[in-house]
Design a protein around this motif. Structure first.
Motif, PDB file in Angstrom:
ATOM      1  N   MET A   1       0.871  -1.026   0.029  1.00 36.10           N
ATOM      2  CA  MET A   1       0.074   0.212  -0.114  1.00 36.10           C
ATOM      3  C   MET A   1       0.868   1.341  -0.006  1.00 36.10           C
ATOM      4  N   GLN A   2       0.461   2.295  -0.680  1.00 33.48           N
ATOM      5  CA  GLN A   2       1.146   3.572  -0.705  1.00 33.48           C
ATOM      6  C   GLN A   2       0.852   4.363   0.556  1.00 33.48           C
ATOM      7  N   GLY A   3       1.570   4.983   0.985  1.00 36.27           N
ATOM      8  CA  GLY A   3       1.426   5.848   2.232  1.00 36.27           C
ATOM      9  C   GLY A   3       0.829   7.161   2.103  1.00 36.27           C
ATOM     10  N   ALA A   4       0.729   7.665   0.889  1.00 34.52           N
ATOM     11  CA  ALA A   4       0.283   9.119   0.547  1.00 34.52           C
ATOM     12  C   ALA A   4      -1.307   9.242   1.122  1.00 34.52           C
ATOM     13  N   THR A   5      -1.476  10.462   1.714  1.00 36.83           N
ATOM     14  CA  THR A   5      -2.701  10.715   2.060  1.00 36.83           C
ATOM     15  C   THR A   5      -3.524  11.405   1.003  1.00 36.83           C
ATOM     16  N   HIS A   6      -4.747  10.901   0.662  1.00 38.61           N
ATOM     17  CA  HIS A   6      -5.945  11.232  -0.335  1.00 38.61           C
ATOM     18  C   HIS A   6      -6.884  11.916   0.400  1.00 38.61           C
ATOM     19  N   LYS A   7      -7.410  12.936  -0.114  1.00 37.99           N
ATOM     20  CA  LYS A   7      -8.760  13.526   0.207  1.00 37.99           C
ATOM     21  C   LYS A   7      -9.930  12.605  -0.575  1.00 37.99           C
ATOM     22  N   VAL A   8     -10.530  12.070   0.280  1.00 38.65           N
ATOM     23  CA  VAL A   8     -11.585  11.060  -0.269  1.00 38.65           C
ATOM     24  C   VAL A   8     -12.863  11.280   0.342  1.00 38.65           C
ATOM     25  N   GLU A   9     -14.000  11.278  -0.531  1.00 38.99           N
ATOM     26  CA  GLU A   9     -15.360  11.566   0.082  1.00 38.99           C
ATOM     27  C   GLU A   9     -16.083  10.145  -0.307  1.00 38.99           C
ATOM     28  N   MET A 186     -10.450   8.396 -11.065  1.00 35.07           N
ATOM     29  CA  MET A 186     -10.607   7.834  -9.732  1.00 35.07           C
ATOM     30  C   MET A 186      -9.326   7.099  -9.155  1.00 35.07           C
ATOM     31  N   LEU A 187      -9.126   7.103  -7.879  1.00 32.82           N
ATOM     32  CA  LEU A 187      -8.306   6.177  -7.312  1.00 32.82           C
ATOM     33  C   LEU A 187      -8.926   4.753  -7.328  1.00 32.82           C
ATOM     34  N   ALA A 188      -8.141   3.837  -7.105  1.00 33.83           N
ATOM     35  CA  ALA A 188      -8.433   2.331  -7.090  1.00 33.83           C
ATOM     36  C   ALA A 188      -7.830   1.610  -6.022  1.00 33.83           C
ATOM     37  N   VAL A 189      -8.347   0.441  -5.502  1.00 28.46           N
ATOM     38  CA  VAL A 189      -7.976  -0.526  -4.662  1.00 28.46           C
ATOM     39  C   VAL A 189      -8.216  -1.699  -5.564  1.00 28.46           C
ATOM     40  N   ALA A 190      -7.087  -2.579  -5.631  1.00 28.09           N
ATOM     41  CA  ALA A 190      -7.281  -3.730  -6.344  1.00 28.09           C
ATOM     42  C   ALA A 190      -7.371  -5.049  -5.263  1.00 28.09           C
ATOM     43  N   VAL A 191      -8.629  -5.459  -5.460  1.00 28.10           N
ATOM     44  CA  VAL A 191      -8.991  -6.748  -4.632  1.00 28.10           C
ATOM     45  C   VAL A 191      -8.610  -7.974  -5.356  1.00 28.10           C
ATOM     46  N   CYS A 192      -7.730  -8.647  -4.901  1.00 28.38           N
ATOM     47  CA  CYS A 192      -7.042  -9.728  -5.620  1.00 28.38           C
ATOM     48  C   CYS A 192      -7.721 -11.073  -5.369  1.00 28.38           C
ATOM     49  N   THR A 193      -9.109 -11.269  -5.582  1.00 34.07           N
ATOM     50  CA  THR A 193      -9.770 -12.503  -5.488  1.00 34.07           C
ATOM     51  C   THR A 193      -9.578 -13.321  -6.762  1.00 34.07           C
ATOM     52  N   THR A 194      -9.336 -12.653  -7.979  1.00 34.51           N
ATOM     53  CA  THR A 194      -9.598 -13.517  -8.971  1.00 34.51           C
ATOM     54  C   THR A 194      -8.305 -12.987  -9.908  1.00 34.51           C
ATOM     55  N   HIS A 195      -7.530 -11.998  -9.768  1.00 32.77           N
ATOM     56  CA  HIS A 195      -6.422 -11.524 -10.290  1.00 32.77           C
ATOM     57  C   HIS A 195      -5.372 -11.250  -9.577  1.00 32.77           C
ATOM     58  N   ALA A 197      -1.892  -8.970  -8.190  1.00 35.14           N
ATOM     59  CA  ALA A 197      -1.643  -7.565  -8.299  1.00 35.14           C
ATOM     60  C   ALA A 197      -1.094  -7.030  -9.555  1.00 35.14           C
ATOM     61  N   SER A 198      -0.093  -7.808  -9.985  1.00 38.13           N
ATOM     62  CA  SER A 198       0.269  -7.260 -11.146  1.00 38.13           C
ATOM     63  C   SER A 198      -0.780  -7.101 -12.451  1.00 38.13           C
ATOM     64  N   GLU A 199      -1.786  -7.803 -12.199  1.00 41.02           N
ATOM     65  CA  GLU A 199      -2.628  -7.739 -13.596  1.00 41.02           C
ATOM     66  C   GLU A 199      -3.643  -6.608 -13.278  1.00 41.02           C
ATOM     67  N   LEU A 200      -3.576  -6.323 -12.130  1.00 47.10           N
ATOM     68  CA  LEU A 200      -4.545  -5.076 -11.524  1.00 47.10           C
ATOM     69  C   LEU A 200      -3.773  -3.734 -11.112  1.00 47.10           C
ATOM     70  N   ALA A 201      -2.562  -3.662 -11.643  1.00 48.02           N
ATOM     71  CA  ALA A 201      -1.507  -2.562 -11.318  1.00 48.02           C
ATOM     72  C   ALA A 201      -2.052  -1.325 -12.058  1.00 48.02           C
ATOM     73  N   GLY A 202      -1.628  -0.230 -11.520  1.00 46.14           N
ATOM     74  CA  GLY A 202      -1.733   1.152 -12.459  1.00 46.14           C
ATOM     75  C   GLY A 202      -1.542   2.267 -11.587  1.00 46.14           C
ATOM     76  N   PRO A 203      -1.170   3.318 -12.042  1.00 44.46           N
ATOM     77  CA  PRO A 203      -0.620   4.588 -11.207  1.00 44.46           C
ATOM     78  C   PRO A 203      -1.508   5.075 -10.081  1.00 44.46           C
ATOM     79  N   HIS A 204      -2.822   4.846 -10.465  1.00 43.29           N
ATOM     80  CA  HIS A 204      -4.018   5.292  -9.503  1.00 43.29           C
ATOM     81  C   HIS A 204      -4.301   4.065  -8.534  1.00 43.29           C
ATOM     82  N   VAL A 205      -3.701   3.053  -8.339  1.00 43.13           N
ATOM     83  CA  VAL A 205      -4.089   1.980  -7.357  1.00 43.13           C
ATOM     84  C   VAL A 205      -3.139   2.351  -6.316  1.00 43.13           C
ATOM     85  N   ILE A 206      -3.950   2.314  -5.281  1.00 40.71           N
ATOM     86  CA  ILE A 206      -3.385   3.043  -3.995  1.00 40.71           C
ATOM     87  C   ILE A 206      -2.993   1.900  -3.010  1.00 40.71           C
TER      88      ILE A 206
END
Length: 228
Positions: A1-9, A186-195, A197-206
């Motif tokens: 997990m990245q440690g950056a703080t994000h303003k999220v609503e 949007m930011l994203a969280v990869a939930v690795c139930t079927t894929h 982490a590398s298949e669900l990677a991206g610059p927006h995946v926190i």
């Protein structure tokens, strides 16, 4: 997990494979659908090409041609009825989901669902999950919006709850969904139930996790600068 703080609503959840551990039963349902209809379906390949897409898009992919809405409706009815029968007997959430969603609401975050699933699968899932509180909005794949990787479903979910896309985190288990989040800003969280982490990677995946217990144990919600 990245440690950056994000303003999220708001948190926007995909449904199958993200809220509920249902993807193996979708695969089994396609196998059974093929058996009943004399179709030789390469199910792993088919699901890689269709997970996150709408029922009409899946029907077109299955048949390898344009289909009528009546054809799509019949394919969907058969396959999803099989799915609900199979998964209903062994229904389960992705570990820790309801507790995580409830904790998010308690911290002032809005909750929505953006799924390619139709109204019947949504009703089936929500009646079994019994979320408390219920999501503020649910956008389904039978509402006329293009499926993922187009961002329309997620953007409509954000619109309905009055959340800016840039302040939403999408939770997804499929590459098309992760890409839809990116296209929607949007930011994203990869939930690795079927894929993986590398298949669900991206610059927006926190974050990339196996389940919501892992998120809870890492204090994920505390890293978000929630806008109440």
């Amino acid at each position: 997990m990245q440690g950056a703080t994000h303003k999220v609503e708001a948190l926007i959840f995909d449904m199958d494979g993200t809220m509920v551990d249902s993807m193996p039963w979708h695969a089994k349902a396609w196998v059974e659908y093929g058996r009943r209809n004399g179709l030789d379906i390469d199910v792993p390949h088919f699901m890689r090409r269709t997970t996150g897409r709408t029922a009409f898009e899946c029907a077109r992919e299955l048949m390898g041609r344009e289909v009528t809405h009546a054809e799509s409706a019949e394919i969907t009815h058969q396959k999803e009825s099989i799915y609900r029968e199979l998964f209903g007997a062994e229904f389960r959430e992705v570990a820790g989901f309801r507790a995580f969603a409830s904790s998010a609401v308690a911290r002032g975050l809005k909750i929505a669902v953006g799924t390619a699933g139709d109204k019947h699968n949504i009703a089936f899932t929500m009646s079994n999950l019994r979320m408390t509180p219920a999501p503020l909005a649910i956008v389904g794949g039978d509402e006329g919006l293009p499926g993922k990787p187009q961002p329309a479903i997620f953007l409509e979910a954000a619109r309905r709850i009055g959340a800016a896309p840039s302040r939403c985190v999408v939770f997804e288990d499929a590459p098309f969904g992760i890409e839809a989040a990116r296209r929607g800003g949007m930011l994203a969280v990869a939930v690795c139930t079927t894929h993986s982490a590398s298949e669900l990677a991206g610059p927006h995946v926190i974050a990339a996790v196996r389940d919501y217990n892992e998120l809870a144990n890492s204090n994920f919600l505390e890293t978000l600068d929630a806008v109440a």
